[in-house]
Scaffold this active site. Structure first.
Site: not given
Ligand code: 3HC
Length: 687
Positions: A63, A102, A105, A125
């Site tokens: 998400a 997500g 999912e 998450e």
């Molecule tokens: N939403 C919004 N922005 C995100 C994002 C996300 N899920 N994941 C990454 N970004 C953004 C970062 O903020 C960053 O932005 P910036 O360049 O402006 O600073 C850019 O994407 C690149 O991210 P990273 O610098 O972290 O790049 P990496 O290559 O090192 O890592 C990644 C990539 C492994 C995807 C890492 O960003 C990550 O772990 N992201 C979070 C993933 C996550 O937690 N997903 C679950 C979200 S909650 C969810 O899905 C709820 C659902 O169950 C309903």
């Protein structure tokens, strides 16, 4: 179609491709695009199968975390998943990069999953203080069984595509460059063979309910209990319990309720703040986007004590060559045996192969000859904290190191500008402040000296990533950011035990707040004699008195606490006697000190110091301070770091309490101007 989502027809297969950099997060426009594409594919009689794929570096990485702050926005991810479940066509998800949250999912709602060999999947998450909110806790155990699901969901860890295939999460793994073609071919073959739809929601969790509940309980006890201060892993267990015991639709409803509860809570807000704070530190205003750094491959370290050996280990683990230098062969041998001992224990516990350990050790050379550092790209001094000795060393290094070498100090407090000033290369001098144990602690303060070049800072930032540290650029001030904020806390802790509290009472309050160790336990661990000189000791503090009677902390099994052979601490009667006598001799009339007073007097002056650091430009952003403290000092992540926590307490409340304490105990509590300004409603620091 939207600009972000396209639909292309390949024979009987519709390929839906999302292109929303950087990570194809499932933000509202992406969800709307996916929904429209699914509806179009559904309506097209020629389409018999759908392939979901993404452009760029990854399949959907979850998400959109920005959007989570505003609550559900239509169309929701649930709307997209319902449409996917409702379609009559076979759906194949083609995964590459990091399919997370997500994104996974969504993939689990498809019928079949194919993944690029170098990719990973996960439900992280929990690291954001949440649980999967779009069926992940219900579909993953149905696909992979309870043991795998509870492990992945409560740890947030990522799993390689090959492991995920073995676990039953992914059906096929192919080379990355063949992913889309293989997915289309497979979808066509599935259609040709009349393969059935495969909805995990139609299945139940494999295994007996009794066994599954026992597995959930066992993993939860092992993995979740240690995190008992965090709400999300426990909520995940409740949702998984529902997956085992309830029909799919009810389980999804249970999961949703848990997810929405967490989303509103302070822990998730704090952890989401830290997610963006961590990404923000990578962008220092002192390093412009055009700054070009140099790669530091060969490293010299002067000083093979605890810090020097720890820094050497960090670099060896990253595959860098290290020259370790000490004045005396004996000290060098001690450092070398620390490093060897570390690898021996990693091999003995199966964490590293003997070959890998040997390979790392071949990158290490040890010598007593400073001249051997002549060709190093970077030399870090990690000698004892004495300015004269450091200045002399910097003069020598400047004379012998190659002209483009960088010289760095690992000092915890001293003025690095003064060290730069004795060299002919001030633009190539900076601080690299590691935190003990340096091979474990992720924090690295990168100290910006007055004349340091952007290129030097850019190189340091890139190097910190290479050695897996979180580099935070900070200004050159006594104690930099972390230790400067630590000082007022220690000052107050020391005063509180004279006024009436006992060391373990102070520790207990701060540990109950979530810090891993209170200030006195921490001092015992670090060694009470850091900075203590037996020749000049004057019984002037409780600490000096404890040192004078040989209570040097854990290493002598006696400090503020007594320690047994397993290093278990019990409050010491001897230390208590020393505290009480010192307190009486200095005219204190001991009184009951409340837990609230302990907490406020230890933590609010830290916030005041943080505000000063921001006003002085030593810290760039309040969120940088949060990263320094959560990464380097174990500040509880679920509070978001000191400055985020302070914002939740309220700046005005903190100012008010500091003023009360200033009136009672002295000017050191006086709120600084920056803090007073933030307390005014219109001007917040943007934590
Ligand atoms: N939403 C919004 N922005 C995100 C994002 C996300 N899920 N994941 C990454 N970004 C953004 C970062 O903020 C960053 O932005 P910036 O360049 O402006 O600073 C850019 O994407 C690149 O991210 P990273 O610098 O972290 O790049 P990496 O290559 O090192 O890592 C990644 C990539 C492994 C995807 C890492 O960003 C990550 O772990 N992201 C979070 C993933 C996550 O937690 N997903 C679950 C979200 S909650 C969810 O899905 C709820 C659902 O169950 C309903």
């Amino acid at each position: 179609m939207s600009d972000l989502t396209t639909l292309d027809i390949h024979g009987s297969v519709a390929v839906i491709r999302t292109d929303s950099p950087p990570v194809n997060a499932l933000a509202a426009p992406v969800r709307a695009g996916l929904l429209r594409a699914l509806q179009r594919a559904e309506a097209d009689p020629a389409v018999q199968a759908i392939v979901l794929t993404c452009a760029g570096r990854t399949f959907h990485a979850g998400a959109d975390i920005h959007e989570l702050a505003s609550g559900p926005v239509s169309p929701t991810l649930q709307d997209v998943l319902l449409s996917l479940e409702g379609t009559r066509k076979i759906v194949v998800a083609a995964l590459h990069g990091t399919t997370l949250g997500g994104g996974l999912e969504l993939a689990l709602t498809a019928d079949y999953r194919i993944a690029a060999d170098a990719s990973t999947v996960g439900l992280p998450e929990v690291l954001l203080g949440l649980i999967p909110g779009a069926g992940g806790t219900q579909r993953l155990p149905r696909a992979a069984g309870v043991a795998v699901a509870v492990d992945l969901i409560t740890s947030g860890r990522q799993m390689s595509a090959l492991d995920a295939q073995q676990a039953g999460i992914i059906d096929r793994v192919v080379p990355s460059d063949q992913l889309t073609a293989a997915a289309i071919d497979w979808a066509q073959a599935l259609v040709a063979h009349g393969a059935p739809r495969r909805r995990l929601s139609d299945d139940s969790v494999p295994g007996s309910m009794t066994d599954n509940l026992a597995t959930l309980d066992a993993v939860a006890r092992q993995q979740v209990k240690p995190w008992s201060r965090l709400d999300a892993p426990q909520a995940a267990c409740r949702a998984l319990h529902a997956a085992i015991t309830q029909p799919f639709a009810e389980g999804v409803a249970t999961e949703r309720a848990e997810f929405l509860g967490l989303l509103k809570g302070s822990q998730s807000r704090a952890l989401r703040h830290l997610f963006f704070a961590e990404r923000a530190v990578a962008k220092s205003r002192w390093i412009s986007a055009s700054a070009v750094g140099r790669e530091w491959r060969t490293l010299g370290i002067v000083g093979a004590g605890t810090m020097g050996s720890g820094i050497a280990l960090s670099c060896l683990n990253a595959g860098l060559s290290v020259h370790l230098v000490e004045n005396h062969a004996q000290a060098l041998e001690r450092g070398l045996s620390t490093i060897r001992g570390h690898y021996e224990s990693r091999v003995a516990t199966g964490k590293l192969s003997a070959e890998a350990a040997a390979a790392r050790l071949t990158c290490l050379t040890t010598t007593t000859d400073l001249a051997s550092l002549a060709d190093c790209d970077l030399v870090i001094e990690a000698i004892y904290e004495n300015m004269e000795a450091k200045l002399e060393l910097f003069r020598q290094l400047d004379a012998l190191c190659k002209p483009d070498a960088i010289l760095a100090s690992n000092t915890s407090y001293l003025n690095i500008d003064a060290m730069a000033a004795v060299t002919t290369r001030p633009s190539q001098v900076l601080g690299l402040h590691f935190f003990s144990p340096a091979h474990v602690n992720r924090l690295l303060e990168i100290i910006r000296t007055e004349h340091v070049s952007e290129s030097t800072l850019a190189s340091a930032m890139a190097w910190s990533k290479r050695i897996k540290k979180l580099g935070v650029v900070v200004g050159n001030a006594h104690g930099f950011v972390g230790n400067r904020m630590l000082a007022p806390r220690q000052r107050e802790a020391d005063k509180l035990i004279l006024e009436g509290a006992l060391p373990w009472e102070v520790d207990r309050v701060l540990e109950a707040f979530g810090l891993p160790m209170g200030p006195f336990r921490m001092r015992d661990l670090a060694g009470m004699d850091i900075g203590w000189n037996p020749a000049t000791t004057a019984s002037a503090t409780v600490r000096e008195r404890l040192c004078e009677i040989g209570r040097l902390g854990q290493k002598t099994k006696a400090g503020y606490y007594d320690y047994d052979d397993q290093r278990r601490a019990t409050p010491s009667n001897v230390a208590q006697e020393v505290v009480l006598r010192f307190s009486a001799e200095h005219g204190y009339v001991r009184r009951a000190v409340s837990e609230t007073e302990i907490l406020e007097r230890c933590l609010y002056p830290m916030i005041n110091e943080g505000a000063r650091l921001l006003a002085e430009g030593i810290a760039e952003r309040a969120s940088d301070i949060d990263m320094v403290w959560t990464t380097g000092y174990g500040w509880p992540t679920w509070t978001g770091g000191p400055m985020h926590w302070a914002e939740t307490v309220g700046w005005a409340t903190i100012v008010e309490r500091l003023e009360v304490y200033a009136a009672l105990y002295g000017a050191e509590f006086t709120p600084c101007d920056a803090l007073r300004q933030w307390a005014a409603p219109a001007s917040q620091p943007g934590v």
